[in-house]
Design a protein around this motif. Structure first.
Motif, PDB file in Angstrom:
ATOM      1  N   LEU A 147      -6.284   7.688   2.406  1.00  0.00           N
ATOM      2  CA  LEU A 147      -7.538   7.022   2.015  1.00  0.00           C
ATOM      3  C   LEU A 147      -8.753   7.589   2.740  1.00  0.00           C
ATOM      4  CD1 LEU A 147      -6.234   3.358   1.672  1.00  0.00           C
ATOM      5  CD2 LEU A 147      -6.608   5.065  -0.118  1.00  0.00           C
TER       6      LEU A 147
ATOM      7  N   THR B  37       0.846  -1.202   0.000  1.00  0.00           N
ATOM      8  CA  THR B  37       0.000   0.000   0.000  1.00  0.00           C
ATOM      9  C   THR B  37       0.873   1.240   0.000  1.00  0.00           C
ATOM     10  OG1 THR B  37      -1.592  -1.216   1.325  1.00  0.00           O
ATOM     11  CG2 THR B  37      -1.927   1.141   1.147  1.00  0.00           C
TER      12      THR B  37
ATOM     13  N   ALA C 195      -2.785   6.809 -18.692  1.00  0.00           N
ATOM     14  CA  ALA C 195      -4.054   7.496 -18.409  1.00  0.00           C
ATOM     15  C   ALA C 195      -3.845   9.008 -18.455  1.00  0.00           C
ATOM     16  CB  ALA C 195      -4.598   7.068 -17.045  1.00  0.00           C
TER      17      ALA C 195
ATOM     18  N   GLN D 194       3.982   5.820  -5.320  1.00  0.00           N
ATOM     19  CA  GLN D 194       4.037   5.958  -6.789  1.00  0.00           C
ATOM     20  C   GLN D 194       3.173   7.131  -7.263  1.00  0.00           C
ATOM     21  OE1 GLN D 194       4.658   1.279  -7.975  1.00  0.00           O
ATOM     22  NE2 GLN D 194       3.735   2.617  -9.507  1.00  0.00           N
TER      23      GLN D 194
ATOM     24  N   VAL E 235       2.386   1.823  -3.439  1.00  0.00           N
ATOM     25  CA  VAL E 235       1.463   2.343  -4.457  1.00  0.00           C
ATOM     26  C   VAL E 235       1.150   3.820  -4.188  1.00  0.00           C
ATOM     27  CG1 VAL E 235      -0.780   2.066  -5.535  1.00  0.00           C
ATOM     28  CG2 VAL E 235       0.504   0.053  -4.890  1.00  0.00           C
TER      29      VAL E 235
ATOM     30  N   LEU F 295      -0.821   4.384 -15.052  1.00  0.00           N
ATOM     31  CA  LEU F 295      -0.941   5.753 -14.530  1.00  0.00           C
ATOM     32  C   LEU F 295      -0.480   6.750 -15.578  1.00  0.00           C
ATOM     33  CD1 LEU F 295      -1.523   7.303 -11.919  1.00  0.00           C
ATOM     34  CD2 LEU F 295       0.788   6.742 -11.140  1.00  0.00           C
TER      35      LEU F 295
ATOM     36  N   PHE G 106      -9.397   5.569 -12.549  1.00  0.00           N
ATOM     37  CA  PHE G 106      -8.884   6.824 -13.124  1.00  0.00           C
ATOM     38  C   PHE G 106      -8.639   6.639 -14.629  1.00  0.00           C
ATOM     39  CE2 PHE G 106      -4.788   9.072 -14.107  1.00  0.00           C
ATOM     40  CZ  PHE G 106      -5.249  10.379 -14.066  1.00  0.00           C
TER      41      PHE G 106
ATOM     42  N   GLN H  23      -6.353  -2.476   1.456  1.00  0.00           N
ATOM     43  CA  GLN H  23      -5.977  -1.111   1.075  1.00  0.00           C
ATOM     44  C   GLN H  23      -5.233  -1.095  -0.255  1.00  0.00           C
ATOM     45  OE1 GLN H  23      -3.677   0.408   4.361  1.00  0.00           O
ATOM     46  NE2 GLN H  23      -5.418   1.541   5.182  1.00  0.00           N
ATOM     47  N   THR H  24      -4.325  -2.056  -0.434  1.00  0.00           N
ATOM     48  CA  THR H  24      -3.570  -2.111  -1.692  1.00  0.00           C
ATOM     49  C   THR H  24      -4.526  -2.298  -2.856  1.00  0.00           C
ATOM     50  OG1 THR H  24      -1.789  -3.192  -0.489  1.00  0.00           O
ATOM     51  CG2 THR H  24      -1.645  -3.222  -2.874  1.00  0.00           C
TER      52      THR H  24
ATOM     53  N   LEU I 292      -4.195  12.452  -7.498  1.00  0.00           N
ATOM     54  CA  LEU I 292      -4.123  11.818  -8.815  1.00  0.00           C
ATOM     55  C   LEU I 292      -4.749  12.728  -9.869  1.00  0.00           C
ATOM     56  CD1 LEU I 292      -3.441   9.131 -10.161  1.00  0.00           C
ATOM     57  CD2 LEU I 292      -5.653   8.238  -9.385  1.00  0.00           C
TER      58      LEU I 292
ATOM     59  N   GLN J 140      -7.601  -1.488  -2.989  1.00  0.00           N
ATOM     60  CA  GLN J 140      -8.374  -0.260  -3.186  1.00  0.00           C
ATOM     61  C   GLN J 140      -7.592   0.774  -3.993  1.00  0.00           C
ATOM     62  OE1 GLN J 140      -9.845   1.780   0.374  1.00  0.00           O
ATOM     63  NE2 GLN J 140     -10.356   3.596  -0.834  1.00  0.00           N
ATOM     64  N   VAL J 141      -6.321   0.960  -3.649  1.00  0.00           N
ATOM     65  CA  VAL J 141      -5.528   1.979  -4.334  1.00  0.00           C
ATOM     66  C   VAL J 141      -5.298   1.586  -5.795  1.00  0.00           C
ATOM     67  CG1 VAL J 141      -3.375   3.263  -4.354  1.00  0.00           C
ATOM     68  CG2 VAL J 141      -4.438   2.712  -2.184  1.00  0.00           C
ATOM     69  N   ILE J 142      -5.024   0.320  -6.040  1.00  0.00           N
ATOM     70  CA  ILE J 142      -4.852  -0.139  -7.426  1.00  0.00           C
ATOM     71  C   ILE J 142      -6.153   0.078  -8.201  1.00  0.00           C
ATOM     72  CG2 ILE J 142      -4.508  -2.190  -8.878  1.00  0.00           C
ATOM     73  CD1 ILE J 142      -2.454  -3.112  -6.715  1.00  0.00           C
TER      74      ILE J 142
ATOM     75  N   GLN K 108      -8.345   2.321  -7.668  1.00  0.00           N
ATOM     76  CA  GLN K 108      -8.519   3.756  -7.932  1.00  0.00           C
ATOM     77  C   GLN K 108      -7.774   4.167  -9.203  1.00  0.00           C
ATOM     78  OE1 GLN K 108      -8.888   5.351  -3.334  1.00  0.00           O
ATOM     79  NE2 GLN K 108      -8.179   6.803  -4.878  1.00  0.00           N
ATOM     80  N   ILE K 109      -6.603   3.575  -9.413  1.00  0.00           N
ATOM     81  CA  ILE K 109      -5.833   3.926 -10.613  1.00  0.00           C
ATOM     82  C   ILE K 109      -6.520   3.355 -11.863  1.00  0.00           C
ATOM     83  CG2 ILE K 109      -3.600   3.677 -11.782  1.00  0.00           C
ATOM     84  CD1 ILE K 109      -2.291   3.827  -8.993  1.00  0.00           C
TER      85      ILE K 109
ATOM     86  N   LEU L  79       1.643  -0.900 -12.963  1.00  0.00           N
ATOM     87  CA  LEU L  79       0.759   0.141 -12.450  1.00  0.00           C
ATOM     88  C   LEU L  79       1.233   1.527 -12.885  1.00  0.00           C
ATOM     89  CD1 LEU L  79      -1.751   0.143 -10.658  1.00  0.00           C
ATOM     90  CD2 LEU L  79      -0.257   0.636  -8.720  1.00  0.00           C
TER      91      LEU L  79
END
Lengths: 165, 165
Positions: free
Chosen positions: A118, A5, B145, A11, A8, B142, B15, B4-5, A142, B7-9, B11-12, B138
């Motif tokens: 988050l 987490t 995008a 990043q 990421v 990013l 996006f 959490q990981t 982002l 979730q963040v992935i 989100q990307i 990832l």
């Protein structure tokens, strides 16, 4: 705290920093008068876009609950379109403000936990956030980083016509 | 797998999907002839930029090890500048290819684990990846995008001058 987490999230912060740097590099590339030109006929000038990017990034402080804007006098540039702006934008001053606010934001970001990233940003209510948990601070970063790239796509039109488009 | 990981992935990925949708919406907004115009004097046409975005997104298949390009005939549009392109770009066909490849990519992405996303993309060697672990899939997503947003900033200049800039 999970290592993946953290990676990421880092990043995305790095992506934001790289986009900031691309803007900085662009505004150090030409003579000052180049940035006074419109990027395309009837469109925003380079200097307006620099002021706009400063105003939008400065807005991250209140949205993230990190305090007030550093440069409230530039909030008039937060709109997407250069109309009726009477505040005089000085390029040297804008570049200094851009550097200072990005450095301050980066220092604040370095202190934060994944939970902070988050959690909701302050333009969304607790009730709305419960329904839309993606409306967190990370998503704002982002989207703001990508917004810089949107305008950089326009700014490159200030380059000589022979340069790469 | 950490929640959490994931979730963040996600989100990307979201996006990226939102940026795809912004491009789709833009290319369904005007009459076809509008996209034949240059976005600014001496710059790429709208239709070139659509072909370019298709070619760049299609390149995600080989970079991610998900197979070959769906539309190798469009690889000539992968460059940032519209020079010496002789392949005829048909807007209706490009829009269909854009939809099809994004749907196929989204279906592939939905199957992947955080480990897959954080592993190297195929344009970086194992040795280089060991030194630069941020060069993962990832990061490519990013950056691709955001690349769409860079060109959308240019495409909006095809709007009527009275529209928002």
């Amino acid at each position: 705290m999970n290592e993946q987490t953290t990676q990421v999230i880092q990043q995305i912060i790095t992506f934001w920093e790289a986009n900031n740097k691309n803007i900085t590099t662009f505004f150090n590339k030409h003579a000052d008068e180049v940035y006074a030109k419109q990027v395309a006929p009837g469109r925003n000038s380079g200097i307006y876009l620099m002021a706009h990017l400063v105003a939008v990034s400065d807005g991250l402080f209140p949205i993230f609950g990190l305090g007030e804007r550093l440069y409230p006098e530039l909030e008039v540039f937060a709109g997407e379109s250069e109309t009726n702006i009477t505040y005089p934008a000085n390029l040297t001053e804008l570049k200094a403000k851009w550097e200072a606010l990005n450095a301050k934001l980066a220092a604040e970001f370095a202190k934060q936990t994944p939970e902070w990233w988050l959690d909701r940003h302050l333009n969304v209510s607790e009730a709305d956030f419960a329904l839309e948990p993606h409306r967190n601070k990370l998503n704002v970063l982002l989207s703001r980083a990508s917004h810089e790239n949107y305008h950089r796509g326009q700014l490159v039109f200030l380059n000589e016509q022979s340069a790469s488009i």
